[in-house]
Structures are given as C-alpha cells and as structure tokens.
Design a protein around this motif. Sequence first.
Motif, mmCIF file in Angstrom:
data_model
loop_
_atom_site.group_PDB
_atom_site.id
_atom_site.type_symbol
_atom_site.label_atom_id
_atom_site.label_comp_id
_atom_site.label_asym_id
_atom_site.label_seq_id
_atom_site.Cartn_x
_atom_site.Cartn_y
_atom_site.Cartn_z
ATOM 1 N N ASP A 54 0.864 -1.182 0.000
ATOM 2 C CA ASP A 54 0.000 0.000 0.000
ATOM 3 C C ASP A 54 0.905 1.238 0.000
ATOM 4 O O ASP A 54 2.021 1.185 0.513
ATOM 5 N N LYS B 13 -4.793 9.082 7.493
ATOM 6 C CA LYS B 13 -5.336 9.800 6.346
ATOM 7 C C LYS B 13 -6.702 10.384 6.672
ATOM 8 O O LYS B 13 -7.487 9.781 7.393
ATOM 9 N N ASP C 19 -0.155 4.313 1.363
ATOM 10 C CA ASP C 19 -0.466 5.212 2.488
ATOM 11 C C ASP C 19 0.289 4.754 3.733
ATOM 12 O O ASP C 19 -0.289 4.508 4.789
HETATM 13 MN MN MN Z 1 -3.654 1.443 3.061
#
Ligand code: MN
Length: 297
Positions: A155, A289, A157
């Motif tokens: 991923d 996030k 993020d």
């Molecule tokens: Mn993620």
Amino acid sequence: ILEDLLQIELPRMIYTKPQILKPPRCDVLMMTPWFAPIVWEGTYNSEILNEQFRQRNDTVGLTVFAIKKYVVFLKTFLETAETYFMVGHRVNYYIFTDRPEEVPKVALKEGRNIVVLQVQNYPRWQEISMRRMEMLSYFSQQRFINEVSYLVCMDVDMKFNDQVGVEILSDLFGTLHPAFYAAERRSFTYERRPASQAYVPSDEGDFYYMGSIFGGTVMEVYKLTKKCHEAIMVDKANGIEAIWQEESHLNKYFLYHKPTKILSPEYMWDDNLGRPEILKKRRFLAVPKNHAAIRNK
Ligand code: MN
Ligand code: 2GW
C-alpha cells in the motif's frame, strides 16, 4: 544458475551462537505448523542474511499504486524507503499511477531506480484497490520477470520507520494483520458468503493477513495475483464483491497456498493500536489519512 549458487560462501563472521535451549523469543510463535518462519525482531541475524543475499546480486522490486489523490503519499513513502528498505541491495521501485507528472523527484542511492508505469484509474475505489491484482499479474509476466527476483507489493499510504530487509524475502510471503494477530478464528473478517470465490468456512483459516504488504518470487506473485484477479472477475460476473475486496481473496489464496514466510505486525503497524509489549520494532507504519478529503475524487 547452478554455478552461481555454488559460489556462495560466507566469510568469517563473529556473532553469538544460536542456543537450542534458549529460544530468542518465547512470547510469540516463531514458526507455523507448515514450517514457515514468522519474522519477529530478535529471531534472525541480518548480517548473515545480508551477506548471503549480497552474493546473489539480486534486485528486489517494490510495487506501489498511487492513483488519483494517493500520489500525495509517494514522497514520504519513497524517502523513508530509501532510508530503511533493503538497504545496501539493488531495488527497483515500480510506481503505478494515472498521474506520472505528479510523481515526486526523490534522490536515490546507488543501485536503486524508479520506474513509473502509467495505468488507468477506476471511478470506484474498491475497483482501484482490486485492480492491483490484475495489473500486478500482467506486469509480472511482461516485465518484472526479466528485471527482478523478488517482488514486494505494498500500500502507498504507509511510511518506513525501521529496517525492512532481506529477512522478509521468501518464495511466498504474507503479513499478519495488526488488528487480528491475537484474534480467534471466528473473529477473522474473511469473506463468509459461500457465493463469493473468497469464501472461507468458519472452521478453516490460519491467520488473517493484511492486503497492504505481500510478495515473493516473481513467479509466485504472478500465480497469486492471477488467481486472485480471476476470482475477483468471477465474483463480478456473479454480482458479488468480497467484504474486504482483494484482501479477502488474498486470504483465501493463502489458506490453500500456504506462505513460506510470514511477517509479524512489525511489518504492518498502525499507531492507533497502541504499543504492545511483543512489538519490539515498528518497521512499516500506516500514515493517518483524512478519509473524506483524500478518498473522494
Ligand atoms: Mn492502506
Ligand atoms: C482507496 C480507498 C478509497 C478511496 C481511494 C482509494 C485509493 C487507493 C486511491 O484513490 N488511490 C490509490 O492508489 N489507492 C491504492 O490502493 C493505494 O495504493 C492504497 O494504498 C491502496 C489500498 O487503499 P487504502 O490504502 O486506502 O486502503 P486501506 O488502507 O484501508 O487498505 C486495506 O484494505 C484494502 C481493501 O479495502 C486493501 O486490501 C489494502 O491492501 C489494505 O491495506
């Protein structure tokens, strides 16, 4: 290839010997019942592993998707990877994006390259996440097989916060989900509807793996991503989507194709989960996030 393997010979090295009656960790499982190591701090010697890997002069491919607004995560991701990911080894970063001009310029150390692969985006976020399986299988076959030995699929993020090195590499590896490593089987969030290809019956399952970091040899990643993509397409044709998208399919795959190595939650941590005693290092961390702002559009 045989000749190359024969050449591996370690130099003289000084380290404390392994102790049969004193296992390095008694607080966590270090080996699955199918003899796959579970990677925890304290259980391996990176000097030995690095020396062995160095001699093979292999390149590791790191794949990451940054579609639409998720390009904002690339800078921290890449900068921290330069500090902590496969330090001293050859690395190709494969960045899949629909916004190639927004890929940040990050200074890379010797032997490390960035390859930007332009791909289309999909309007639904579930599709963005799931289509990674399709693109990974396609590029494994078309390109990665000629360029790298191992793939690590992540991923975006996320940020590196400590060493993530060759100790993670194996034919096929998955990572324990940080929220479920201590959970009972019945609380694993596998897909429970028999109509889905990702269905796992309540009396099966070893671990709950997280979709945000897995990998292996290019051949094994090809097999995994191809099979997951095909299962996702069958679901689509049947009008069903697995509860956690491709993560559900990944979990189904790992149930019947046991990983040869498993990464502990050191390799996928989220500080919202606190700092349990068993966690000696937080190597790869979720970046908080703002869901509303980053996800929509
Ligand atoms: Mn993620
Ligand atoms: C994702 C969700 C909602 C809106 C947009 C996106 C999105 C994801 C996007 O706009 N652009 C993009 O590049 N992505 C990629 O998909 C990116 O690489 C991101 O890290 C990955 C997974 O999405 P993410 O990180 O927002 O989902 P998480 O952190 O909740 O991830 C877990 O669950 C996912 C399935 O729902 C995946 O299995 C993922 O591997 C898991 O870690």
